[in-house]
Design an enzyme around this catalytic site. Structure first.
Site, mmCIF file in Angstrom:
data_model
loop_
_atom_site.group_PDB
_atom_site.id
_atom_site.type_symbol
_atom_site.label_atom_id
_atom_site.label_comp_id
_atom_site.label_asym_id
_atom_site.label_seq_id
_atom_site.Cartn_x
_atom_site.Cartn_y
_atom_site.Cartn_z
ATOM 1 N N ASP A 124 18.938 23.175 44.872
ATOM 2 C CA ASP A 124 18.571 24.339 45.674
ATOM 3 C C ASP A 124 19.057 24.143 47.114
ATOM 4 O O ASP A 124 18.902 23.065 47.696
ATOM 5 C CB ASP A 124 17.038 24.463 45.654
ATOM 6 N N GLU A 154 23.727 25.052 44.452
ATOM 7 C CA GLU A 154 23.503 26.420 44.928
ATOM 8 C C GLU A 154 23.941 26.368 46.386
ATOM 9 O O GLU A 154 23.197 25.906 47.263
ATOM 10 C CB GLU A 154 22.025 26.820 44.833
HETATM 11 C C1 NOJ Z 1 17.262 29.559 46.474
HETATM 12 C C2 NOJ Z 1 16.363 29.907 45.348
HETATM 13 O O1 NOJ Z 1 17.147 30.366 44.272
HETATM 14 C C3 NOJ Z 1 15.411 30.955 45.859
HETATM 15 O O2 NOJ Z 1 14.674 31.541 44.834
HETATM 16 C C4 NOJ Z 1 14.532 30.323 46.896
HETATM 17 O O3 NOJ Z 1 13.707 31.303 47.480
HETATM 18 C C5 NOJ Z 1 15.360 29.673 48.009
HETATM 19 N N1 NOJ Z 1 16.473 28.938 47.498
HETATM 20 C C6 NOJ Z 1 14.512 28.747 48.836
HETATM 21 O O4 NOJ Z 1 14.171 27.609 48.087
#
Ligand code: NOJ
Length: 553
Positions: free
Chosen positions: A224, A283
């Site tokens: 993440d 991500e």
């Molecule tokens: C990306 C995640 O996919 C999302 O759902 C989240 O709110 C943010 N990162 C913060 O962790």
């Protein structure tokens, strides 16, 4: 419209050679745990529910499953606010349930990827509670970003950074006697304080967390905010507002700093020290395909979500450009491209593509699925896209839970188009059956209301219907397993009329008609699969509006 469609092929290996990595062409299915399947009737999906539904995924024909966070968390941001990285939240089950799920998945031939959330913890994490109890500049505060405020009395935030969810990225602390104190940084919700990755203890802790889950048997991690852990020295001002609009188009002092790569290199060494090719997928919101490719250099992570493709409008020329740029950028570092159309943070593509009603959205979504699965590399599917589910756009405000909703203006005055920045509409629990209290999601209700159309969209309703989106995905994934020309390997473009894309893979041609009218083409080969019925006329085929077809040659 008739145009020459050449079917000459570039020679090349059919697939990546044996042993170069399962992830290079894996289809990975995202399970948003709280909305996938509920075993205990509390209205929230859980690990047992997910485990019971794994046969659906095996039958669908995916290679792996990515599970969104199920760790102990106050759920301020759907579990992306972790209070204990080694514990399962009772809402989702137990550690034994996690272990059972991984084992069952492996028995079914599915790999399992779990989320890791290293940019921030929950504000209920013991480290943050210690930090709040510590004195200014104390050791416990070193694990986060605490700063005195600006202004004569420290009443202004330390810099001008904004939270991705809206509002300032800083919250001021209050001492036990009620006196205002230092501020702490949170790029997301105030309940998600950012960790300070310059602190060696933070790095050691995450190595240990990764080992914990690798020892339990997981096959990798979705990382993440993989672009956010390192902040520019001195935390400099940005000098403008609406900073969220810059994400993905600029390097910011808090996103895509070069220092993050050293962390990913360390994690790669850790992953490589385990048997069985465990992977890391970033991500990462990077401003260009080139900068995204830095995350997947040979000594870094294995994959990075290609959000440029996800953001691409329904336009043949734009799609071709993004595909070319993505392939070139990842090829420059020897990595596969990772295609994605939807996830739990964006409006479902069935709705994104619908400029002219739901019918068009579904037509385009089905076509986009076939295009995506024909491209070289790996693909991520978001739960429910195999059912063609649309975004639920009329959720009552009182049902919503997304912190982004509460931190942005609810009246659309913030320039966002209704759902943008409000992520509950793509998180509505899945329909499994035509009937039942939550269409088979579980024995009870569902944490977000499901719309009426859910019965007909359910797995039960679509199974066996050759025209259903579910059967289209099943057929596409079966072919993808069967045909050596799909997955990793070469691709080239064939001449095609404006508005049409024709791409060639070894032994196969894929044609996408993005136009709102049918297109007549010379027969490219033997039809294998199409997202809409094809019609033939003396050596030509009529490709319906907004459809995609695969051809064996
Ligand atoms: C990306 C995640 O996919 C999302 O759902 C989240 O709110 C943010 N990162 C913060 O962790």
């Amino acid at each position: 419209m008739t145009q020459e469609l050449t079917t000459s092929l570039q020679a090349g290996p059919a697939r990546s050679p044996e042993g170069t990595g399962w992830w290079r062409d894996a289809v990975i299915y995202q399970v948003y745990v709280r909305s996938f399947a509920d075993s205990d009737g509390d209205g929230v999906g859980d690990l047992r529910g997910a485990r019971e539904r794994l046969p659906h995924l095996a039958r669908l024909g995916v290679d792996a499953v990515w599970l969104t966070p199920f760790y102990a968390s106050p759920q301020a941001d759907g579990g992306y606010d972790v209070a204990d990285y080694r514990a399962v939240d009772p809402l989702f089950g137990t550690l034994q349930d996690a272990d059972d799920l991984v084992r069952t998945a492996h028995e079914l031939g599915l790999r399992v990827i779990v989320d890791v959330v290293p940019n921030h913890t929950s504000d209920r994490h013991p480290w943050f509670l210690d930090a709040l109890a510590d004195r200014p500049r104390g050791a416990a505060r070193e694990r986060y970003h605490f700063r005195p405020g600006r202004g004569t009395g420290g009443e202004l935030p330390p810099n001008d950074w904004e939270s991705v969810f809206g509002g300032p990225a800083w919250t001021r602390t209050t001492g036990p006697d009620g006196t205002p104190g230092e501020w702490y940084l949170h790029l997301f919700a105030p309940e998600q304080p950012d960790l300070n990755w310059d602190c060696p203890e933070v790095r050691e802790e995450f190595d240990s967390v990764l080992r914990f889950w690798l020892d339990l048997g997981v096959d990798g991690f979705r990382i993440d905010v993989a672009h956010g852990m390192v902040k520019a020295p001195g935390l400099p001002d940005i000098g403008r507002t609406e900073q969220a609009k810059l994400i993905g188009s600029q390097v910011l002092p808090f996103f895509d700093q070069d220092g993050v790569h050293e962390i990913h290199r360390g994690w790669r060494r850790l992953l490589d020290s385990y048997p069985g090719m465990r992977i890391g997928v970033a991500e990462a919101w990077a401003p260009s395909a080139e900068r995204l490719a830095l995350y997947v250099r040979p000594d870094e992570l294995h994959q990075a979500f290609n959000f440029q493709f996800l953001k691409c409008p329904w336009d043949a020329a734009a799609m071709r450009e993004v595909i070319d740029e993505s392939l070139a950028a990842t090829a420059s570092v020897g990595a596969p491209t990772t295609w994605v159309l939807s996830n739990h943070d964006v409006v479902r593509h069935t709705t994104r593509y619908a400029e002219d009603g739901a019918g068009q959205g579904l037509r385009r979504a089905r076509a986009a699925a076939l295009l995506t699965l024909a491209l070289p590399g790996s693909a991520y599917l978001y739960q429910g896209e195999e059912l063609g589910l649309p975004e639920v756009v009329d959720l009552p405000d009182e049902a919503r839970q997304d912190p982004a909703f509460f931190r942005t203006s609810a009246d659309g005055q913030d320039g966002q188009d209704g759902q943008e920045g409000r992520r509950d509409g793509c998180r509505v629990p899945l329909p499994w059956s035509r009937s039942g209290p939550s269409y088979g999601f579980g024995p009870g209700g569902s944490w977000l209301p499901q719309p009426d159309g859910w019965a007909d969209a359910s797995v039960e309703a679509q199974t066996g219907d050759p025209e259903s989106t579910l059967e289209l995905y099943r057929a596409a994934l079966a072919l993808r397993r069967e045909l050596p020309g799909l997955g990793d390997g070469p691709m080239s473009w064939l001449p095609a009329p404006a508005g049409v894309l024709a791409l060639s893979r070894p032994g196969l041609v894929c044609t996408l008609n993005t136009l709102g009218e049918e297109v007549r083409l010379p027969l490219p080969g033997r039809a294998l699969l199409s997202s809409a019925p094809l019609a033939y006329d003396a050596g030509t085929v009529r490709i319906p509006a907004e459809s995609c077809a695969w051809w064996a040659i």
